[in-house]
Scaffold this active site. Sequence first.
Site, PDB file in Angstrom:
ATOM      1  CG  MET A 115      -0.287   0.000   2.534  1.00  0.00           C
ATOM      2  SD  MET A 115      -1.513  -0.186   3.831  1.00  0.00           S
ATOM      3  CE  MET A 115      -2.630   1.137   3.447  1.00  0.00           C
ATOM      4  CG  LEU A 147      -6.263   4.505   2.067  1.00  0.00           C
ATOM      5  CD1 LEU A 147      -4.991   4.383   2.891  1.00  0.00           C
ATOM      6  CD2 LEU A 147      -7.433   4.635   2.992  1.00  0.00           C
ATOM      7  CG  LEU A 183      -8.972   0.250   1.538  1.00  0.00           C
ATOM      8  CD1 LEU A 183      -8.195  -1.002   1.948  1.00  0.00           C
ATOM      9  CD2 LEU A 183      -8.103   1.486   1.768  1.00  0.00           C
ATOM     10  NE  ARG A 237      -5.073   0.477  -5.591  1.00  0.00           N
ATOM     11  CZ  ARG A 237      -5.576   1.621  -6.038  1.00  0.00           C
ATOM     12  NH1 ARG A 237      -4.832   2.703  -6.149  1.00  0.00           N
ATOM     13  NH2 ARG A 237      -6.852   1.696  -6.387  1.00  0.00           N
ATOM     14  CE1 TYR A 238      -5.164   2.797  -2.011  1.00  0.00           C
ATOM     15  CE2 TYR A 238      -4.019   1.755  -0.181  1.00  0.00           C
ATOM     16  CZ  TYR A 238      -5.050   1.776  -1.099  1.00  0.00           C
ATOM     17  OH  TYR A 238      -5.973   0.765  -1.091  1.00  0.00           O
ATOM     18  CG  HIS A 266      -5.408  -3.092   9.089  1.00  0.00           C
ATOM     19  ND1 HIS A 266      -6.759  -2.945   8.890  1.00  0.00           N
ATOM     20  CD2 HIS A 266      -4.870  -1.869   8.876  1.00  0.00           C
ATOM     21  CE1 HIS A 266      -7.021  -1.689   8.560  1.00  0.00           C
ATOM     22  NE2 HIS A 266      -5.885  -1.009   8.553  1.00  0.00           N
ATOM     23  CG  ASP A 298       8.305  -0.889  12.602  1.00  0.00           C
ATOM     24  OD1 ASP A 298       7.408  -1.502  13.210  1.00  0.00           O
ATOM     25  OD2 ASP A 298       9.500  -0.870  12.949  1.00  0.00           O
ATOM     26  CD  GLU A 347      -2.347   1.093  10.792  1.00  0.00           C
ATOM     27  OE1 GLU A 347      -1.312   1.341  10.146  1.00  0.00           O
ATOM     28  OE2 GLU A 347      -3.423   1.661  10.577  1.00  0.00           O
TER      29      GLU A 347
HETATM   30  C1  LIG Z   1      -2.899  -6.349   6.068  1.00  0.00           C
HETATM   31  C2  LIG Z   1      -2.948  -5.096   6.267  1.00  0.00           C
HETATM   32  C3  LIG Z   1      -4.098  -4.221   6.024  1.00  0.00           C
HETATM   33  C4  LIG Z   1      -5.433  -4.495   5.740  1.00  0.00           C
HETATM   34  C5  LIG Z   1      -6.112  -5.837   5.565  1.00  0.00           C
HETATM   35  C6  LIG Z   1      -6.104  -3.239   5.620  1.00  0.00           C
HETATM   36  C7  LIG Z   1      -7.455  -3.088   5.340  1.00  0.00           C
HETATM   37  C8  LIG Z   1      -8.121  -1.884   5.403  1.00  0.00           C
HETATM   38  N1  LIG Z   1      -7.618  -0.645   5.744  1.00  0.00           N
HETATM   39  C9  LIG Z   1      -8.598   0.314   5.680  1.00  0.00           C
HETATM   40  C10 LIG Z   1      -8.461   1.689   5.920  1.00  0.00           C
HETATM   41  C11 LIG Z   1      -7.266   2.368   6.206  1.00  0.00           C
HETATM   42  N2  LIG Z   1      -6.025   1.794   6.362  1.00  0.00           N
HETATM   43  C12 LIG Z   1      -5.109   2.799   6.612  1.00  0.00           C
HETATM   44  C13 LIG Z   1      -3.760   2.666   6.848  1.00  0.00           C
HETATM   45  C14 LIG Z   1      -3.090   1.446   6.835  1.00  0.00           C
HETATM   46  N3  LIG Z   1      -3.618   0.206   6.556  1.00  0.00           N
HETATM   47  C15 LIG Z   1      -2.651  -0.749   6.649  1.00  0.00           C
HETATM   48  C16 LIG Z   1      -2.773  -2.130   6.422  1.00  0.00           C
HETATM   49  C17 LIG Z   1      -3.964  -2.794   6.097  1.00  0.00           C
HETATM   50  N4  LIG Z   1      -5.172  -2.247   5.829  1.00  0.00           N
HETATM   51  C18 LIG Z   1      -1.437  -0.073   7.012  1.00  0.00           C
HETATM   52  C19 LIG Z   1      -0.110  -0.753   7.198  1.00  0.00           C
HETATM   53  C20 LIG Z   1      -1.701   1.278   7.105  1.00  0.00           C
HETATM   54  C21 LIG Z   1      -0.715   2.386   7.485  1.00  0.00           C
HETATM   55  C22 LIG Z   1       0.275   2.722   6.412  1.00  0.00           C
HETATM   56  C23 LIG Z   1       1.602   3.225   6.987  1.00  0.00           C
HETATM   57  O1  LIG Z   1       1.682   3.846   8.001  1.00  0.00           O
HETATM   58  O2  LIG Z   1       2.628   2.971   6.378  1.00  0.00           O
HETATM   59  C24 LIG Z   1      -5.771   4.042   6.594  1.00  0.00           C
HETATM   60  C25 LIG Z   1      -5.074   5.398   6.732  1.00  0.00           C
HETATM   61  C26 LIG Z   1      -4.809   5.787   8.124  1.00  0.00           C
HETATM   62  C27 LIG Z   1      -6.083   6.268   8.767  1.00  0.00           C
HETATM   63  O3  LIG Z   1      -6.743   7.135   8.206  1.00  0.00           O
HETATM   64  O4  LIG Z   1      -6.416   5.713   9.829  1.00  0.00           O
HETATM   65  C28 LIG Z   1      -7.119   3.796   6.354  1.00  0.00           C
HETATM   66  C29 LIG Z   1      -8.229   4.784   6.236  1.00  0.00           C
HETATM   67  C30 LIG Z   1      -9.791  -0.368   5.297  1.00  0.00           C
HETATM   68  C31 LIG Z   1     -11.136   0.316   5.117  1.00  0.00           C
HETATM   69  C32 LIG Z   1      -9.489  -1.721   5.120  1.00  0.00           C
HETATM   70  C33 LIG Z   1     -10.348  -2.848   4.724  1.00  0.00           C
HETATM   71  C34 LIG Z   1     -11.348  -2.795   3.909  1.00  0.00           C
HETATM   72 FE   LIG Z   2      -5.693  -0.213   6.425  1.00  0.00          FE
END
Ligand SMILES: C=CC1=C(C)c2cc3[nH]c(cc4nc(cc5[nH]c(cc1n2)c(C)c5CCC(=O)O)C(CCC(=O)O)=C4C)c(C)c3C=C
Ligand SMILES: [Fe+2]
Length: 414
Positions: free
Chosen positions: A55, A71, A77, A144-145, A257, A334, A337
């Site tokens: 991502m 995102l 997503l 991706r983002y 996550h 890292d 999260e």
């Molecule tokens: C296996 C890992 C991940 C899954 C499965 C996943 C699903 C998922 N995430 C969102 C919404 C958000 N995710 C955000 C940040 C974020 N997500 C992951 C991993 C997974 N997400 C990571 C590692 C990160 C942080 C990136 C980094 O710091 O490098 C965010 C943005 C942050 C925030 O606004 O809180 C969102 C929004 C959904 C809706 C989803 C499943 C459908």
């Molecule tokens: Fe996420």
Amino acid sequence: MALRLPVAAIRPLRPLRSLGLAKPCAQQARWLATPVYPVTQGSSQGPTAMVFLNMGGPSTVDEVGDFLSRLFADADLIPLGRLQSYLGPLISKRRTPKIQKQYAAIGGGSPIRKWSEHQCAEMCKILDEISPATAPHKPYVAFRYANPLTEQTYRQMLADGFGGGRGGRAVAFTQYPQYSCSTTGSSLNELWKWRQRLEGKAGPLDDGSDGTIKWSVIDRWPVHDGLVEAFAQNIEAKLMEYPEERRDKVVLLFSAHSLPMTVVNRGDPYPAEVGATVHAVMNRLKHVNPYRLCWQSQVGPQPWLGPQASSTVEDYIAKGQKDLLLIPIAFTSDHIETLFELDEEIIGESGHGDTVKRVESLNGSPVFIQALADLAKSHLGSGIACSTQMGLRCPGCKSERCTESKKFFASQQL
Ligand SMILES: C=CC1=C(C)c2cc3[nH]c(cc4nc(cc5[nH]c(cc1n2)c(C)c5CCC(=O)O)C(CCC(=O)O)=C4C)c(C)c3C=C
Ligand SMILES: [Fe+2]
Ligand code: FES
């Protein structure tokens, strides 16, 4: 052994501007400084592009806005239906200041680019040694983002001599060990989209091929021995920080996550695959410690898969269980999260920072990088385009993108 090509094999790059790239990013700059190999040169089957999919994350606080807007624009997503183009920018704009503070708190940006580029480059060095038939292996990262975005990387691959009528092989290697349609699925749909836009239908060439890149996919690897070993070694190292008489009673809290229940009920494979990783790691650790799997980072008001990591920690502490070891199990480096949510919020606010600890992320672990290389080597030698699992859509899937991209990747002839 890495293949050394004659200087005559070095050909000039097309100017970046003609590829729509204004300024080279760090990854591109490194490539510009190295010779470019025509794909017809090299060992019997190489060169091979190894493309890490993930991502990505904002490298600086200023990039948070763009990261979030991409995102929230991603219907794989966060499906917002016909309102996506209106609601997406609205939600991301409102969320930006809060998330900027979190990235500021972890040092001003996400380390995911640094780790991904390091892991991919180191893996390619090992692959050149252990898989000479497909050498040289050229490392790419496609996020991706965040930069380097999939489009940017695809254009760079074309500039480096892959595809665009010249053929060549590339492996899309997801860096999510467990497959979710919201993560790996989204990255593959994006890759397929740029494949259609940038390469279309090139050929046919004399050899019958169409001269486009031949893609294969490493789409999941939840129980790969090397991955399991890398997690287990990091867990064992952290357990050593507890006094010996308490060590075997520390509760291992695997944390992944979470997913919205709508995605779980659509039939997404991720929860089962995360469970498989946890089970494999516990088998390797011989089930000495008790453990639970919990889920973190839910966003928005709708129901998500639980129990949540934060309440799990609170509940165990309330029950008198204060030796808790958090293990991020669904991401290989890292990110906010781990560095913010787990370290600052959950552990920081638990009031028990001395007994509630977190296992190091895999990051630069040599065991992990060797695992990536071993996995890639067996994939390269398998002749398989993608896993059987990838061909099957979720029972509740209604996405045309999924249909088309799965059809494309599953039909690649290697
Ligand atoms: C296996 C890992 C991940 C899954 C499965 C996943 C699903 C998922 N995430 C969102 C919404 C958000 N995710 C955000 C940040 C974020 N997500 C992951 C991993 C997974 N997400 C990571 C590692 C990160 C942080 C990136 C980094 O710091 O490098 C965010 C943005 C942050 C925030 O606004 O809180 C969102 C929004 C959904 C809706 C989803 C499943 C459908
Ligand atoms: Fe996420
Ligand atoms: S949502 Fe899972 S295959 Fe489309």
